[in-house]
Design a protein around this motif. Structure first.
Motif: not given
Length: 267
Positions: A144-145, A130-133, A153-154, A161-165
Motif C-alpha cells: 500500500y505504501g 511514523n507508523l506502528s503496526r 524513502i522507507v 515500526e516504520v518511518i516514511i520520508r
C-alpha cells in the motif's frame, strides 16, 4: 724695460736646460694623470651602473611582489565575505511554507490498512510519518505504501515500526531580516502569545558563522509552542515581523495537536 728705463734695466741669460726639463716633466705628468682619470672613471661607470641596475631591478621586483601579495589577500577576504551564506538571505514566504507543510503532512497521513500513523513532521527538506503496526504485516505496508506514496524513502525501525520520508518541493526564497533589536522583538512576540493564551518557549540565541578569517554574528529567536491552530493560522501570530522562518511542524495524532518551531532573525 730697456727703452723705458734706460740704464736701469739689464738683460739676463736664460738657462734653456733648466726651463725645458720641468716643462717636459709637467707635460708627462699631465698626460699620465689624464690617461688615468679618463680610464678609471670609464671602468667605474661600466661596473657601477650594472650593479645599481641589478639592485634597482631586484628592489622593484620585491615591491611588485608585495603589492601583488596585498592585492591577493584583499581579493581573498572579499571572496570569503561573498561566500558567507546568511540564513536570512534565503527564506521562503511564511504562509507558502505553512501551507506546504500542512499539505505534505496530510499527504503522508493517508491510511494504510493494519498500520497507525502516530506522528508526522515537516522539517527543512522532508516530510516524514511514523507508523506502528496494528494487525497489518510488512508486506501489506510495502504494497500500500508504494502505491500511495511512490518514490518515498522507507526506514524500518523494527518489525512493528516504520518511518516514511518524502522530499519537499523547493519554494521560492528571498532575503528577510527583522530590523528591530532582539529585546523589542522578544517583548512583542511574547505579547502576541499572551493575547491568545498560548504558552511559548522563546530562546535568545547568537550563532557565529565562520568563513576563513571572517566571522559574523547571527542574532535570532527560537520559539517553540504547541497549539490546536493549523500552520496557516498559527503563523499569523508573527504577522508584521520580518526574518520569520517556520523551521518545523509536527502533528501528534494521539493528542491531535500541532507542535511548532519558528525562528525569527533579528539585527
Amino acid at each position: 724695460d730697456l727703452i723705458t728705463n734706460g740704464n736701469f734695466a739689464r738683460l739676463h741669460p736664460i738657462n734653456v736646460v733648466k726651463s725645458v726639463i720641468p716643462s717636459i716633466l709637467i707635460a708627462v705628468l699631465f698626460i699620465v694623470f689624464g690617461i688615468y682619470v679618463l680610464n678609471h672613471p670609464i671602468d667605474n661607470n661600466n661596473s657601477k651602473p650594472n650593479l645599481n641596475t641589478e639592485l634597482a631591478a631586484q628592489y622593484h621586483r620585491q615591491i611588485e611582489l608585495k603589492k601583488q601579495e596585498i592585492i591577493d589577500k584583499k581579493l581573498a577576504e572579499e571572496e570569503i565575505q561573498q561566500k558567507i551564506e546568511y540564513p536570512y538571505d534565503n527564506l521562503p514566504d511564511v504562509y507558502e511554507r505553512a501551507n506546504l507543510c500542512y499539505k505534505a503532512i496530510a499527504f503522508v497521513m493517508q491510511p494504510i490498512p493494519g498500520w497507525n500513523q502516530t506522528l508526522a513532521k515537516c522539517d527543512n527538506e522532508y516530510v516524514s510519518v511514523n507508523l506502528s503496526r496494528d494487525f497489518g504485516t510488512l508486506n501489506d505496508f510495502y504494497e500500500y505504501g508504494a502505491t500511495l506514496m511512490p518514490g518515498a524513502i522507507v526506514q524500518q525501525i523494527s518489525d512493528d515500526e516504520v518511518i516514511i520520508r518524502v522530499k519537499l518541493p523547493a519554494l521560492k526564497t528571498s532575503a528577510s531580516l527583522e530590523e528591530r533589536d532582539q529585546e523589542t522583538v522578544l517583548r512583542d512576540i511574547t505579547t502576541n502569545f499572551q493575547q491568545i493564551n498560548i504558552d511559548a518557549d522563546i530562546e535568545v540565541i547568537t550563532d557565529v558563522i565562520q568563513a576563513g578569517a571572517v566571522s559574523e554574528d547571527i542574532h535570532k529567536l527560537e520559539i517553540s509552542a504547541s497549539s490546536k491552530l493549523v500552520p496557516y493560522e498559527y503563523m499569523q501570530i508573527f504577522q508584521g515581523f520580518s526574518g520569520v522562518y517556520l523551521n518545523s511542524v509536527t502533528w501528534r495524532a494521539n493528542t491531535r495537536t500541532w507542535s511548532y518551531e519558528v525562528i525569527v532573525y533579528t539585527k
